[in-house]
Each structure stands twice: as C-alpha cells, then as structure tokens.
Design a protein around this motif. Structure first.
Motif, PDB file in Angstrom:
ATOM      1  N   ASP A  68     -16.192  21.699 -31.875  1.00 29.19           N
ATOM      2  CA  ASP A  68     -16.259  23.067 -31.516  1.00 29.19           C
ATOM      3  C   ASP A  68     -15.117  23.749 -30.567  1.00 29.19           C
ATOM      4  O   ASP A  68     -15.419  24.785 -30.099  1.00 29.19           O
ATOM      5  N   ALA A  69     -14.092  22.841 -30.240  1.00 32.26           N
ATOM      6  CA  ALA A  69     -12.894  23.245 -29.521  1.00 32.26           C
ATOM      7  C   ALA A  69     -11.720  22.469 -29.967  1.00 32.26           C
ATOM      8  O   ALA A  69     -11.867  21.063 -30.182  1.00 32.26           O
ATOM      9  N   LEU A  70     -10.717  22.958 -30.497  1.00 35.93           N
ATOM     10  CA  LEU A  70      -9.709  22.443 -31.258  1.00 35.93           C
ATOM     11  C   LEU A  70      -8.372  23.010 -31.163  1.00 35.93           C
ATOM     12  O   LEU A  70      -8.286  24.265 -31.028  1.00 35.93           O
ATOM     13  N   GLN A  71      -7.531  22.064 -30.425  1.00 38.49           N
ATOM     14  CA  GLN A  71      -6.067  22.483 -29.883  1.00 38.49           C
ATOM     15  C   GLN A  71      -5.362  21.264 -30.433  1.00 38.49           C
ATOM     16  O   GLN A  71      -5.523  20.273 -30.334  1.00 38.49           O
ATOM     17  N   LEU A  72      -3.920  21.911 -31.230  1.00 36.87           N
ATOM     18  CA  LEU A  72      -3.076  20.964 -31.299  1.00 36.87           C
ATOM     19  C   LEU A  72      -1.872  21.042 -30.061  1.00 36.87           C
ATOM     20  O   LEU A  72      -1.650  22.176 -29.782  1.00 36.87           O
ATOM     21  N   VAL A  73      -1.620  19.571 -29.470  1.00 37.31           N
ATOM     22  CA  VAL A  73      -0.960  19.897 -28.068  1.00 37.31           C
ATOM     23  C   VAL A  73       0.396  19.353 -28.818  1.00 37.31           C
ATOM     24  O   VAL A  73       0.245  17.979 -29.233  1.00 37.31           O
ATOM     25  N   ILE A  74       1.433  20.131 -28.899  1.00 38.03           N
ATOM     26  CA  ILE A  74       2.870  19.578 -29.159  1.00 38.03           C
ATOM     27  C   ILE A  74       3.949  19.669 -28.106  1.00 38.03           C
ATOM     28  O   ILE A  74       4.142  20.532 -27.487  1.00 38.03           O
ATOM     29  N   ILE A  75       4.292  18.204 -27.804  1.00 39.75           N
ATOM     30  CA  ILE A  75       5.393  18.184 -26.822  1.00 39.75           C
ATOM     31  C   ILE A  75       6.598  17.697 -27.303  1.00 39.75           C
ATOM     32  O   ILE A  75       6.800  16.763 -27.975  1.00 39.75           O
ATOM     33  N   PRO A 130      -9.612  28.739 -34.076  1.00 39.22           N
ATOM     34  CA  PRO A 130     -10.982  29.127 -33.844  1.00 39.22           C
ATOM     35  C   PRO A 130     -11.960  28.048 -34.674  1.00 39.22           C
ATOM     36  O   PRO A 130     -11.400  27.697 -36.054  1.00 39.22           O
ATOM     37  N   ARG A 131     -12.891  27.710 -34.247  1.00 40.88           N
ATOM     38  CA  ARG A 131     -13.947  26.558 -34.881  1.00 40.88           C
ATOM     39  C   ARG A 131     -14.230  27.165 -36.181  1.00 40.88           C
ATOM     40  O   ARG A 131     -14.804  26.211 -37.095  1.00 40.88           O
ATOM     41  N   ASP A 132     -14.537  28.256 -36.583  1.00 38.08           N
ATOM     42  CA  ASP A 132     -14.713  28.594 -37.693  1.00 38.08           C
ATOM     43  C   ASP A 132     -13.785  28.955 -39.036  1.00 38.08           C
ATOM     44  O   ASP A 132     -13.846  29.656 -40.075  1.00 38.08           O
ATOM     45  N   SER A 133     -12.723  28.611 -38.585  1.00 34.18           N
ATOM     46  CA  SER A 133     -11.300  28.720 -39.499  1.00 34.18           C
ATOM     47  C   SER A 133     -11.844  28.100 -40.912  1.00 34.18           C
ATOM     48  O   SER A 133     -12.206  27.094 -40.854  1.00 34.18           O
ATOM     49  N   TYR A 134     -11.636  28.987 -41.806  1.00 34.32           N
ATOM     50  CA  TYR A 134     -12.065  28.494 -43.300  1.00 34.32           C
ATOM     51  C   TYR A 134     -10.939  27.841 -44.023  1.00 34.32           C
ATOM     52  O   TYR A 134      -9.959  28.616 -44.511  1.00 34.32           O
ATOM     53  N   THR A 151     -13.748  23.718 -49.701  1.00 33.45           N
ATOM     54  CA  THR A 151     -13.207  24.507 -48.318  1.00 33.45           C
ATOM     55  C   THR A 151     -14.511  24.987 -47.527  1.00 33.45           C
ATOM     56  O   THR A 151     -15.454  25.296 -48.072  1.00 33.45           O
ATOM     57  N   SER A 152     -14.363  24.916 -46.354  1.00 29.85           N
ATOM     58  CA  SER A 152     -15.445  24.949 -45.556  1.00 29.85           C
ATOM     59  C   SER A 152     -14.921  25.364 -44.022  1.00 29.85           C
ATOM     60  O   SER A 152     -13.677  25.418 -43.825  1.00 29.85           O
ATOM     61  N   LYS A 153     -15.536  25.485 -42.935  1.00 30.19           N
ATOM     62  CA  LYS A 153     -15.346  25.683 -41.610  1.00 30.19           C
ATOM     63  C   LYS A 153     -14.685  24.459 -41.212  1.00 30.19           C
ATOM     64  O   LYS A 153     -15.280  23.442 -41.410  1.00 30.19           O
ATOM     65  N   ILE A 154     -13.443  24.567 -40.391  1.00 31.85           N
ATOM     66  CA  ILE A 154     -12.777  23.366 -40.058  1.00 31.85           C
ATOM     67  C   ILE A 154     -13.612  22.472 -38.912  1.00 31.85           C
ATOM     68  O   ILE A 154     -13.347  21.372 -38.967  1.00 31.85           O
ATOM     69  N   ASN A 155     -14.644  23.113 -38.249  1.00 30.49           N
ATOM     70  CA  ASN A 155     -15.189  22.170 -37.262  1.00 30.49           C
ATOM     71  C   ASN A 155     -16.177  21.457 -38.108  1.00 30.49           C
ATOM     72  O   ASN A 155     -16.708  20.521 -37.483  1.00 30.49           O
ATOM     73  N   SER A 159     -20.425  33.683 -41.655  1.00 33.35           N
ATOM     74  CA  SER A 159     -19.039  34.147 -40.813  1.00 33.35           C
ATOM     75  C   SER A 159     -18.062  33.331 -40.730  1.00 33.35           C
ATOM     76  O   SER A 159     -18.282  32.142 -40.453  1.00 33.35           O
ATOM     77  N   VAL A 160     -16.886  33.423 -41.302  1.00 35.09           N
ATOM     78  CA  VAL A 160     -15.957  32.480 -41.110  1.00 35.09           C
ATOM     79  C   VAL A 160     -14.665  33.247 -40.507  1.00 35.09           C
ATOM     80  O   VAL A 160     -14.599  34.504 -40.383  1.00 35.09           O
ATOM     81  N   VAL A 161     -13.631  32.556 -40.087  1.00 36.97           N
ATOM     82  CA  VAL A 161     -12.386  33.103 -39.709  1.00 36.97           C
ATOM     83  C   VAL A 161     -11.433  32.784 -40.756  1.00 36.97           C
ATOM     84  O   VAL A 161     -11.195  31.492 -41.455  1.00 36.97           O
ATOM     85  N   ARG A 162     -10.620  33.784 -41.421  1.00 35.03           N
ATOM     86  CA  ARG A 162      -9.812  33.481 -42.506  1.00 35.03           C
ATOM     87  C   ARG A 162      -8.332  33.414 -41.727  1.00 35.03           C
ATOM     88  O   ARG A 162      -7.880  34.423 -41.247  1.00 35.03           O
TER      89      ARG A 162
END
Length: 311
Positions: free
Chosen positions: A87-94, A107-111, A119-123, A290-293
C-alpha cells in the motif's frame, strides 16, 4: 482501521534502503543469517533477484520500497509482511556518478499487468506472489532493472522516527484530516513519529487524494535522508543513534561489504539533488472497482528514467 484507510509510509524503507549498511558496522563479525533470523525487526532489505551478482554500486542503483498492510501485530494486522498488499510503493533511483536521484511514487491502485495474473491493481501483486512478483511487475511496467527491495509494515514506524529525533519535512499544505489524525500547518517542520504517520496516511481531505498521499510519502523518504545527513554532519556521534535503530529495526541477509557500500551511498547524494516524482495517472474504474489508470506521461517518464535522465 480499514485496509483502504492505511497508507504505509516509506520513511522506514528510506532508512533501510539508503543507510542500511550502518546495521552491520556495529558488529561486522555477526553472521548475516543471524541478523536475518532476529525477531521483531520492522524492515526487510534484500536483493531484488535471488542469486544475482552483487550490484556494482558505482553507477545507477534502483531500489523498490514497499509498505505492506500485513505483519503488524501491534496494530491488529495479522499475517506476514510478504503476503500482504503493498500500500505504499516508491522506486528510489540513485545515480551515484552524477550525484542525482529520483523518488518515483506510484498510486497503490495503479491498474497494470501483473505477470501470470492478468491486469489488476499493482498493490495486489505482492499478495499474489510476494515481493519477487511485485519486483517483476515493476520491471515489466517500467523497463528498469531493480537491484534491491526494502519491505516494511506499520509497527515500527512511530518508534523509528522518534528514536532518531523526528524527520524534517517541508509540509506542502495545511492539513486538518480527522480520518488520519493529521493536523499540520504548511511549512518546514520536524515531525515526530505520530505526525509522520498521519502525514503519510492523510488522503480523504486532500485535493489530490491518493496522488497527494503518494507525494507526501516521497517527501518523508527525502526528509529521512536529509535528517540522517544533517545530523551526522552536525554531530558525527549521532551516527550511533542511527546504528542502534538499524540494528533493532532492519532484517537482511546481505553480506557485510555490500551493506557497507550501501551505507556510504547514503552520504553521497544530497536530498536537493533527488526529485520527488508522482507517476501521472487518472482516476477510473475496472469491473466496478476504483482504479488509477496510468497516463501517457507515465510511460514517457519511464523512458526518461531508463535513459538516465533524472533531472
């Protein structure tokens, strides 16, 4: 507290990901397996691909930070972190050579497509197949190769922030969110554990909802890194407080030399050189949910990141 009401802050993962090598420096002779077996630790740090070669840590490092909605018994969240939803997702690129970086918040609901699961919510990817499937989902989506993942649950958040004296964050709006318990004024301030948690959870009263919440989680990541660097620069003995937190809160089986190189990485890139980038998306629906496209700008962003364009 409902599952949808929880937003797992990534500041713990910041500490694990960008300063994780500090754990081993207190007891370099202690076997990694013993550290991995310790009980009660709130963060797990692993290589993204089991059996892979040690990353060079000289050029670009990509880290996936994951906040699980499970494995937090103090808050009534059963199960294991690895089997929960992310439910919390970040890519850290250094980019160590250029001393640049990016925190890319999803967003956790990214489809999105999940390998082997349509295909589903990324979380949901972690619930389907653990952190390794979540890593595979991100790699297919972005085209980036992930080197490490850092996984955390809810229990250790307030403790770890309080133990290091709070995290300095530039709060970007006045918050009066009764649902999350967030009552903060705009401006730079040091957040204690409960305040950091509330800032990461606030969603319902924010203009951008989940998008603002993801951005705030990225701010906490950068705030934690800045706090670490500033405290150690002002008083080198403060590193001992961070060492103690790392020893108590981080579980890893990475070998000591690799941990040490990761620790040094945490001192090389100023937070001002790391961009906080929310992934472009728009609210939608799929199958009545509800999703995030993700929008075309998301895929343009991924292409820029693959090309090393972090600024």
């Amino acid at each position: 507290m409902s599952r949808r009401g929880l937003a797992w802050v990534a500041v713990l993962a910041l500490v694990a990901a960008l300063a994780t090598g500090l754990v081993a420096t207190t007891s370099p002779g202690r076997p990694a397996a013993a550290r991995a077996a310790s009980a009660g630790q709130a963060v797990t740090v692993q290589r993204a691909h089991a059996g892979s070669a040690t990353p060079a840590l000289k050029g670009r490092i990509v880290l996936l930070t994951i906040g699980s909605d499970s494995g937090a018994p103090r808050f009534g969240r059963g199960g294991s972190m690895e089997s929960g939803r992310a439910d919390a997702l970040q890519l850290v690129i250094i980019d160590r050579a250029r001393r640049r970086g990016a925190v890319v918040s999803f967003p956790r609901d990214s489809y999105v497509p999940i390998p082997g699961h349509g295909t589903s919510k990324i979380n949901a990817a972690m619930a389907f197949g653990g952190p390794r499937l979540l890593v595979a989902t991100f790699e297919r989506l972005t085209g980036l190769t992930i080197d490490y993942y850092a996984l955390t649950s809810f229990d250790g958040l307030t403790d770890i922030v309080n133990k290091v004296g709070g995290v300095q964050v530039n709060v970007d709006m006045n918050l009066r969110d009764h649902f999350a318990g967030a009552f903060l004024d705009r401006g730079r301030q040091t957040l204690r554990g409960g305040q950091a948690l509330a800032y990461a959870r606030a969603r319902k009263t924010l203009p951008g909802g989940d998008f603002d919440r993801s951005r705030h989680q990225g701010q906490l990541l950068l705030g934690g890194l800045g706090t670490f660097q500033r405290q150690v620069a002002e008083d080198p003995t403060r590193v001992m407080a961070w060492l103690a937190v790392m020893r108590d809160e981080v579980r890893t089986d990475l070998p000591f030399p690799e941990l040490l190189r990761l620790a040094l990485l945490a001192t090389t890139v100023p937070p001002s050189h790391i961009r906080n980038i929310p992934v472009p998306g728009a609210a939608g629906s799929a199958g009545g949910a509800s999703v995030v496209r993700l929008q075309p700008g998301a895929y343009s962003l991924f292409a820029r990141l693959r090309a090393g364009r972090l600024s």
